[in-house]
Design a protein around this motif. Structure first.
Motif, PDB file in Angstrom:
ATOM      1  N   UNK A  81       0.827  -1.198   0.000  1.00  0.00           N
ATOM      2  CA  UNK A  81       0.000   0.000   0.000  1.00  0.00           C
ATOM      3  C   UNK A  81       0.866   1.255   0.000  1.00  0.00           C
ATOM      4  N   UNK A  82       1.897   1.270   0.834  1.00  0.00           N
ATOM      5  CA  UNK A  82       2.808   2.418   0.889  1.00  0.00           C
ATOM      6  C   UNK A  82       3.581   2.564  -0.416  1.00  0.00           C
ATOM      7  N   UNK A  83       3.982   1.443  -0.991  1.00  0.00           N
ATOM      8  CA  UNK A  83       4.717   1.453  -2.260  1.00  0.00           C
ATOM      9  C   UNK A  83       3.865   2.091  -3.362  1.00  0.00           C
ATOM     10  N   UNK A  84       2.593   1.712  -3.431  1.00  0.00           N
ATOM     11  CA  UNK A  84       1.698   2.268  -4.449  1.00  0.00           C
ATOM     12  C   UNK A  84       1.455   3.761  -4.217  1.00  0.00           C
ATOM     13  N   UNK A  85       1.333   4.159  -2.955  1.00  0.00           N
ATOM     14  CA  UNK A  85       1.156   5.581  -2.647  1.00  0.00           C
ATOM     15  C   UNK A  85       2.387   6.373  -3.080  1.00  0.00           C
TER      16      UNK A  85
END
Length: 172
Positions: free
Chosen positions: A83-87
């Motif tokens: 999730x953080x990577x996509x953000x």
């Protein structure tokens, strides 16, 4: 650190759940608080109570649940990291200057509105004064009244600078 986190750290240490224990100790609060919060939420969900009521769960049941969450912790952490990577990808894509007009609309709109304020507040009155001195009765009309323009400016600036804050407030 909250009382719930302290209890869960003790339970995790007792049942031999080092991943849960370390994550709660190191990542509860601040930016990395999502991991600790997600762990507490996962434990509370398995217990069938809100996180605030985890203290009321019997110790043996809480130990069993923490041991279960220990087995799922790698998947939970991987989901949070993804999730953080996509953000991060989204933020980087937005900052790329070579993607065309996609990033330029915000600064362009802000400079346009600021120049219009300068025109309405200073430019037009000065030009009108000069025109009136040269030819009495000749004036430049604004085309839009101040309240309407300031309403548009306020909406644009609110969305540009605080739209996310407004959305989060409305959701609560």
């Amino acid at each position: 650190m909250s009382a719930v986190a302290t209890i869960l750290i003790g339970v995790a240490a007792k049942v031999g759940a080092p991943i849960v224990k370390n994550l709660l100790q190191e990542h509860l609060g601040g930016t990395a608080g999502q991991v600790g919060g997600a762990l507490i939420d996962a434990i509370a969900e398995k217990a069938g109570v809100p996180p605030e009521q985890l203290e009321s769960v019997p110790q043996p049941e809480l130990e069993r649940i923490v041991a279960e969450v220990e087995q799922e912790s790698p998947q939970l952490i991987e989901a949070l990291l993804e999730s953080q990577r996509e953000a991060n990808k989204l933020m980087l894509a937005e900052m790329q200057k070579d993607t065309g007009f996609g990033w330029m609309w915000r600064p362009f709109g802000m400079w346009l509105l600021l120049s219009l304020i300068g025109w309405f507040a200073m430019g037009r009155p000065v030009v009108n004064a000069i025109l009136w001195a040269v030819m009495p009765g000749l004036q430049i009309e604004a085309g839009i009244d101040w309240p309407t323009f300031l309403g548009i400016f306020t909406i644009y600036t609110g969305l540009y600078m605080g739209g996310n804050t407004i959305l989060r407030t409305v959701k609560k």
